[in-house]
Design an enzyme around this catalytic site. Sequence first.
Site, PDB file in Angstrom:
ATOM      1  CG  HIS A  94      79.144 -42.779  21.128  1.00  0.00           C
ATOM      2  ND1 HIS A  94      79.674 -44.241  20.075  1.00  0.00           N
ATOM      3  CD2 HIS A  94      79.638 -42.000  20.150  1.00  0.00           C
ATOM      4  CE1 HIS A  94      80.029 -43.739  18.693  1.00  0.00           C
ATOM      5  NE2 HIS A  94      79.460 -42.479  18.390  1.00  0.00           N
ATOM      6  CG  ASP A 153      82.089 -45.711  23.638  1.00  0.00           C
ATOM      7  OD1 ASP A 153      81.158 -47.157  23.594  1.00  0.00           O
ATOM      8  OD2 ASP A 153      81.478 -45.106  22.510  1.00  0.00           O
ATOM      9  CD  GLU A 155      81.578 -37.630  12.849  1.00  0.00           C
ATOM     10  OE1 GLU A 155      81.733 -38.066  13.852  1.00  0.00           O
ATOM     11  OE2 GLU A 155      82.064 -39.035  12.006  1.00  0.00           O
ATOM     12  CG  HIS A 167      80.787 -39.410   7.138  1.00  0.00           C
ATOM     13  ND1 HIS A 167      80.414 -39.441   8.563  1.00  0.00           N
ATOM     14  CD2 HIS A 167      81.125 -40.928   7.368  1.00  0.00           C
ATOM     15  CE1 HIS A 167      80.586 -40.000   8.933  1.00  0.00           C
ATOM     16  NE2 HIS A 167      80.888 -40.917   8.495  1.00  0.00           N
TER      17      HIS A 167
END
Length: 343
Positions: free
Chosen positions: A50, A53, A175, A214
């Site tokens: 991210h 991060d 995503e 997902h």
Amino acid sequence: MDTFGYRFSFGPWNIHEGADPFGPTVRPARSFAEKLAVYKELGFSLVQFHDDDAVPDLDKLSAAQIREAARAMRQLLADHGLTAEFVAPRLWEHPMTIDGAYTSNDPKARAYAIERSKKAVDIAQEMGTNLMVLWLAREGTYLREAKDAGRAARQLLEAINALLAYDPKLRIAIEPKPNEPMDLAYLPTMGHALALGFQASDPSRVGALMETAHAILAGLDPTDEISFALAFGKLWGVHLNDQNGLKYDQDRSFGAINLRTAFNQVRVLDENRFWEIGTVGLDVKAMRTQPAPLATKHLRNSLQMFLRLVELSRSLDRAKVAALITARDYEELDWLIMSHLMK
Ligand code: XLS
Ligand code: MG
């Protein structure tokens, strides 16, 4: 270790302290440096990021400071023999994104989301990757009447176009995820992600990333979601994990719940030579019960599971499979696959 040409990644959030919505952390935090040390040991060579991060507290930094910190991170990775796979803007924690990011009802919040994403692009550039993953956590609703789904689709497209224009080399992998944290997300499936991508100003730079959990949460088969994207050259990443039905997002170790589904995901990736296309990302979390020093085994297990399933896919008797398909003897094919998995 023979990895059949595959390269593996995970994100720093995959070594975590075990907090859940109902309880606090149960393991001490590991520093980023400690996490980096684990990568090579377990057979991973790429890091999923991210934006924060890579550059903590980036909202408080100037553009130049962000770039400098990202360059330092790239060096740190290089020191460990690692590279960045992608950078994903974290658009779900800041107070500006409480009611959505690109699709917020508040124009100031939408502007924040685009600016923040451009910073993530800067970070990706400095870290030597042109891949951005968009997991659109808060783009959706808790309440149907609060937003306009058609307007939201156009806003998502505008945001993607703005990022494509900002960096002519950028590639965006959407995503999809159907829910959590939202009740209903705007891009719930691979079909939604690809439909939006094909409308973009440069469709060749928009693809998708499939996460097993997902797809299962959307009631779909992960292998078919993978195949759908591969059919159009749009599968640019995967987050393999597992999920026990329609529950909270579990991020269980790959193959731990449904071995056959895991086998089929690997089979389809391998039949399509995915090792030449992208990185095998694992988005898995250790169970809350796992003692701290043992809280990386989910990563080891997932990677080993993938490699074991590559072997099983390659040793499947394809001639027999073809003959059974011709004979329409799917019961025997069923048994062949199950016997193969029980070897
Ligand atoms: C959450 C997502 C997240 C993305 C990166 O459900 O899987 O971890 O992969 O933002
Ligand atoms: Mg993921």
